[in-house]
Design a protein around this motif. Structure first.
Motif, PDB file in Angstrom:
ATOM      1  N   UNK A   1      -2.697   5.381 -15.189  1.00 40.21           N
ATOM      2  CA  UNK A   1      -1.965   6.823 -14.305  1.00 40.21           C
ATOM      3  C   UNK A   1      -2.252   7.849 -15.169  1.00 40.21           C
ATOM      4  N   UNK A   2      -1.937   7.871 -16.858  1.00 36.58           N
ATOM      5  CA  UNK A   2      -2.051   8.609 -17.910  1.00 36.58           C
ATOM      6  C   UNK A   2      -1.249   9.778 -17.410  1.00 36.58           C
ATOM      7  N   UNK A   3      -0.266   9.519 -16.653  1.00 34.79           N
ATOM      8  CA  UNK A   3       0.397  11.438 -16.129  1.00 34.79           C
ATOM      9  C   UNK A   3       2.186  10.569 -16.578  1.00 34.79           C
ATOM     10  N   UNK A   4       2.022  11.572 -16.644  1.00 30.26           N
ATOM     11  CA  UNK A   4       3.879  12.321 -17.056  1.00 30.26           C
ATOM     12  C   UNK A   4       4.612  11.784 -15.303  1.00 30.26           C
TER      13      UNK A   4
ATOM     14  N   UNK B   1       1.411  -3.001  -7.217  1.00 27.25           N
ATOM     15  CA  UNK B   1       1.488  -3.912  -7.966  1.00 27.25           C
ATOM     16  C   UNK B   1       0.111  -4.008  -8.270  1.00 27.25           C
ATOM     17  N   UNK B   2      -0.835  -3.276  -7.514  1.00 25.92           N
ATOM     18  CA  UNK B   2      -2.200  -3.437  -9.168  1.00 25.92           C
ATOM     19  C   UNK B   2      -2.377  -2.194  -9.627  1.00 25.92           C
ATOM     20  N   UNK B   3      -0.854  -0.997  -9.483  1.00 26.26           N
ATOM     21  CA  UNK B   3      -2.085   0.205  -9.859  1.00 26.26           C
ATOM     22  C   UNK B   3      -0.705  -0.166 -11.783  1.00 26.26           C
TER      23      UNK B   3
ATOM     24  N   UNK C   1       0.631  -1.258  -0.205  1.00 25.40           N
ATOM     25  CA  UNK C   1       0.333  -0.258   0.056  1.00 25.40           C
ATOM     26  C   UNK C   1       1.212   1.299   0.017  1.00 25.40           C
ATOM     27  N   UNK C   2       0.728   2.144  -1.172  1.00 28.35           N
ATOM     28  CA  UNK C   2       0.762   3.236  -0.843  1.00 28.35           C
ATOM     29  C   UNK C   2       0.372   4.338  -1.705  1.00 28.35           C
ATOM     30  N   UNK C   3       0.859   5.774  -1.466  1.00 32.54           N
ATOM     31  CA  UNK C   3      -0.300   7.023  -1.288  1.00 32.54           C
ATOM     32  C   UNK C   3       0.825   7.039  -2.464  1.00 32.54           C
ATOM     33  N   UNK C   4      -0.219   7.121  -3.989  1.00 35.84           N
ATOM     34  CA  UNK C   4       0.764   7.040  -5.179  1.00 35.84           C
ATOM     35  C   UNK C   4      -0.413   7.827  -6.264  1.00 35.84           C
ATOM     36  N   UNK C   5      -0.044   9.099  -6.928  1.00 35.31           N
ATOM     37  CA  UNK C   5      -0.643  10.626  -7.227  1.00 35.31           C
ATOM     38  C   UNK C   5      -1.795  10.421  -6.577  1.00 35.31           C
ATOM     39  N   UNK C   6      -1.301  10.797  -5.237  1.00 31.49           N
ATOM     40  CA  UNK C   6      -2.711  11.518  -4.737  1.00 31.49           C
ATOM     41  C   UNK C   6      -3.930  10.839  -4.202  1.00 31.49           C
TER      42      UNK C   6
END
Ligand code: SF4
Ligand code: FES
Lengths: 145, 287
Positions: free
Chosen positions: B97-100, B90-92, B79-84
């Motif tokens: 995320x469609x972001x650079x 592992x599931x992202x 679990x992490x805080x990814x792009x807010x």
């Protein structure tokens, strides 16, 4: 610790923003703020009305002080807080009784989220609270008493 | 190397389709405050944020710490805080995320051990506190002779909550946890309901005393963020509301405690169908 307290809590900032969540999370924040506001109002209300016990003169001087227009706005804000807190509270109580949320289901993708089933009710209540606020605003500031 | 993804039909290959910047929060014990470091990561189709972290560790910075195990959304380690947003690394999918820019931070609302590794001991302590196990006063639990009987519709009443992998993302999302470290939180409370709703259980009373106590369900005002963040569809917010309802009904004596599901009796009058092999002999002595 690296992010603030011993327990890593984000603190009050977490009420406002912790990611892109649905409307309900912001409703939560507003519910708490309005709840605290109403509590503060009740405490002040008790202090103000208890000034009557100090005699007629004390009561009249307090009343005179409170007739300043700024307190009129304050009173309106209390009314706004009430209109929101009461109607959002209806949604919370219904949810707490399990009404409008549906039953647990098998978690099959895309995962169902129960409180989203309550969205129409939430929006309807917010529209009613908006109407109440507008009507109240009219009565506070436009109608001559 | 080129495989076909059986769902999308798209080719999974080593072809680099995008380059993104990983902005990673770094922290080592003893440091005053965390710092952020940026890493350029070439992305192939199907690459997850966890794969991106592997790439950084293998090629750019071997000192990066993060926690993972199963790499398939089962162990609840990553679990992490990814792009807010609180997510399992592992599931992202990076491309989704469609972001650079991929911004990776440790989960908020937990102390940080190092870099992206949060200290989850609070989560586990709260889980333990709600008595997450079947309680009934019987020999049968210690020395089982047969299974307890439960109907499929009874199973469905709590099945959803059994999918919890204890990743702790829901506590990151919860605004009450943000300011109240003692609040039991969505994970533990959903588990409390899971066992209260289980017909095999007879321990709801004691469990409710904890769950409807000072740090329990009444701290929840249905922000619903836990359910939106949950990667397993557990819907902890629903569990908490159902637990509130149960607590109210019990307090008003509108719902009597059920007698726990019975033990399956010996079958009589049924013949084994021909041709079905016998089960292997028991591996433990029956008493
Ligand atoms: S309820 Fe969901 S988000 Fe919370 S710990 Fe369990 S799996 Fe993770
Ligand atoms: S590594 Fe196991 S859930 Fe992500």
């Amino acid at each position: 610790m690296a992010n603030g307290s011993q327990t890593g809590q984000i603190g009050l900032r977490g009420w406002v923003y912790a990611g892109r969540f649905g409307l309900e999370r912001y409703a939560y924040t507003l519910h708490r703020i309005t709840g605290l506001g109403l509590l503060l109002y009740f405490l002040m209300h008790i202090c103000v009305t208890s000034s009557r016990a100090l005699g007629q003169a004390a009561w009249e001087s307090v009343m005179g002080f409170l007739s300043h227009p700024i307190f009129r706005i304050g009173e309106f804000l209390v009314y706004v807080a009430f209109a929101y807190h009461a109607l959002n509270g209806v949604r919370l109580i219904l949810g707490e009784l399990g009404l409008g949320l549906g039953n647990p289901v098998r978690p099959e993708y895309p995962y169902p989220i129960a409180h989203r089933r309550q969205r129409p009710l939430f929006l309807a209540l917010m529209i009613i609270s908006g109407i109440l606020i507008l009507a109240g605003g009219w009565d506070f500031f436009v109608t001559k008493h | 190397m080129c495989q076909r993804n059986e769902h999308s039909g798209q080719a999974l290959s080593d072809e680099i389709v995008r380059e993104v910047v990983f902005r990673v929060q770094r922290y080592s014990p003893g440091q005053d405050r965390p710092v952020t470091r940026e890493y350029r990561v070439p992305v192939t189709r199907g690459m997850t944020v966890l794969d991106g972290l592997h790439y950084i560790r293998d090629n750019l910075d071997a000192t990066l710490s993060y926690r993972f195990s199963c790499r398939m959304g089962v162990c609840g380690s990553c679990g992490m805080y990814i792009n807010s947003f609180p997510r399992l690394a592992c599931q992202t999918q990076i491309l989704e995320l469609n972001s650079d820019l991929v911004d990776v931070r440790p989960m908020p609302n937990y102390p940080v051990v190092k870099d992206l590794v949060p200290d989850l001991s609070q989560l586990f302590a709260k889980h333990r506190e709600v008595q997450p196990f079947i309680i009934r006063n019987e020999q049968e639990l210690e020395h089982p002779t047969a299974e307890f009987l439960q109907k499929p519709e009874e199973l469905l009443r709590y099945l959803q909550f059994t999918y919890c992998i204890k990743c702790g993302l829901c506590l990151t999302a919860c605004p009450t946890v943000a300011t109240d470290p003692r609040y039991l939180g969505p994970q533990a409370l959903a588990q409390s309901y899971r066992y209260c709703a289980d017909t095999r259980d007879a321990g709801a009373e004691g469990r409710l005393r904890i769950a409807a106590g000072r740090d329990g369900v009444w701290r929840c005002h249905l922000a619903g963020a836990c359910s939106e963040a949950c990667p397993k569809g557990v819907d902890p917010a629903l569990g908490i509301q159902l637990l509130k309802r149960l607590a109210v009904l019990r307090a008003l004596s509108l719902k009597k405690p059920h007698s726990p599901a019975p033990v399956a009796g010996k079958r009589t009058g049924v013949e084994r169908r021909p041709g079905i092999p016998q089960p292997p002999p028991p591996t433990v002595e029956s008493r």
